[in-house]
Design a protein around this motif. Structure first.
Motif, mmCIF file in Angstrom:
data_model
loop_
_atom_site.group_PDB
_atom_site.id
_atom_site.type_symbol
_atom_site.label_atom_id
_atom_site.label_comp_id
_atom_site.label_asym_id
_atom_site.label_seq_id
_atom_site.Cartn_x
_atom_site.Cartn_y
_atom_site.Cartn_z
ATOM 1 N N GLN A 13 0.811 -1.217 0.000
ATOM 2 C CA GLN A 13 0.000 0.000 0.000
ATOM 3 C C GLN A 13 0.848 1.272 0.000
ATOM 4 O OE1 GLN A 13 -3.461 0.303 0.037
ATOM 5 N NE2 GLN A 13 -3.449 -1.884 -0.434
ATOM 6 N N VAL A 16 0.123 4.894 -2.051
ATOM 7 C CA VAL A 16 -1.278 5.079 -2.401
ATOM 8 C C VAL A 16 -1.751 6.466 -1.990
ATOM 9 C CG1 VAL A 16 -3.623 4.275 -1.910
ATOM 10 C CG2 VAL A 16 -1.810 2.649 -2.317
ATOM 11 N N TYR A 17 -1.288 6.945 -0.842
ATOM 12 C CA TYR A 17 -1.697 8.284 -0.399
ATOM 13 C C TYR A 17 -1.193 9.362 -1.354
ATOM 14 C CZ TYR A 17 -3.042 6.065 3.952
ATOM 15 O OH TYR A 17 -3.633 5.281 4.881
ATOM 16 N N ILE A 19 -0.796 9.026 -4.591
ATOM 17 C CA ILE A 19 -1.642 8.950 -5.782
ATOM 18 C C ILE A 19 -3.007 9.564 -5.497
ATOM 19 C CG2 ILE A 19 -2.816 7.365 -7.358
ATOM 20 C CD1 ILE A 19 -0.376 5.512 -7.037
ATOM 21 N N GLU A 20 -3.589 9.267 -4.346
ATOM 22 C CA GLU A 20 -4.873 9.851 -3.973
ATOM 23 C C GLU A 20 -4.765 11.373 -3.871
ATOM 24 O OE1 GLU A 20 -6.107 7.994 -0.383
ATOM 25 O OE2 GLU A 20 -6.687 6.126 -1.369
ATOM 26 N N PHE A 21 -3.687 11.852 -3.272
ATOM 27 C CA PHE A 21 -3.476 13.288 -3.156
ATOM 28 C C PHE A 21 -3.371 13.938 -4.530
ATOM 29 C CE2 PHE A 21 -0.581 16.919 -3.053
ATOM 30 C CZ PHE A 21 -1.296 17.773 -2.216
ATOM 31 N N VAL A 23 -4.674 12.975 -7.386
ATOM 32 C CA VAL A 23 -5.983 13.002 -8.050
ATOM 33 C C VAL A 23 -6.885 14.057 -7.416
ATOM 34 C CG1 VAL A 23 -8.075 11.666 -8.467
ATOM 35 C CG2 VAL A 23 -5.843 10.624 -8.827
ATOM 36 N N VAL A 24 -6.950 14.086 -6.102
ATOM 37 C CA VAL A 24 -7.803 15.052 -5.410
ATOM 38 C C VAL A 24 -7.285 16.468 -5.630
ATOM 39 C CG1 VAL A 24 -8.585 15.816 -3.122
ATOM 40 C CG2 VAL A 24 -8.639 13.397 -3.721
#
Length: 156
Positions: A13, A16-17, A19-21, A23-24
């Protein structure tokens, strides 16, 4: 065995943070960018409308001639729109015409009778907005904005 599975799943994992950051952040930044650009556009539009309304009100002040009222309206509207940047220099036009009831403006002589009533129309237009606003897709930024106001003149 259970602890090694948990450690392995945590290890898979990693990142992943980030990648999320990413996108957001892209979504948030796009919305923020659009709000700022359209806010600037609406501020310019309201400024042009205010200049046109001030010019139309200025034509109500006494002048010795109808041409003097028209020139006063144009000069006040020009002075009120001086805050616009030089790249988007607004163009002011004022005209006095007879009120015909269907938004037609026919330049004829005006008088105090109801059938001879006239109005002043002030139009303030700004072009070249794409050079002023941050780059957006061409469908999102209008090529021209304008403010328009009219007032019924009392010629007594």
């Amino acid at each position: 065995m259970n602890a090694t599975r948990t450690f392995a799943s945590l290890r898979s994992q990693r990142g992943v943070y980030a990648i999320e950051f990413a996108v957001v952040f892209l979504i948030f930044f796009t919305i923020l960018y659009a709000v700022i650009c359209y806010g600037m556009l609406f501020a310019f539009r309201l400024g042009l409308q205010n200049a046109a309304e001030d010019g139309a009100r200025a034509a109500l002040r006494y002048q010795s001639s109808i041409e003097g009222r028209k020139n006063r309206a144009a000069s006040i509207a020009t002075a009120q729109s001086d805050w616009m940047p030089q790249t988007v220099k607004p163009v002011v036009s004022a005209r006095i015409c007879r009120v015909e009831g269907v938004n037609e403006c026919t330049p004829v002589s005006c008088g105090p009778a109801w059938g001879q009533r006239c109005q002043v129309e002030v139009l303030v237009e700004a072009n070249n907005l794409r050079s002023l606003l941050p780059p957006l897709p061409s469908f999102a930024v209008p090529s021209q904005i304008a403010g328009k106001a009219s007032m019924l003149l009392d010629l007594r």
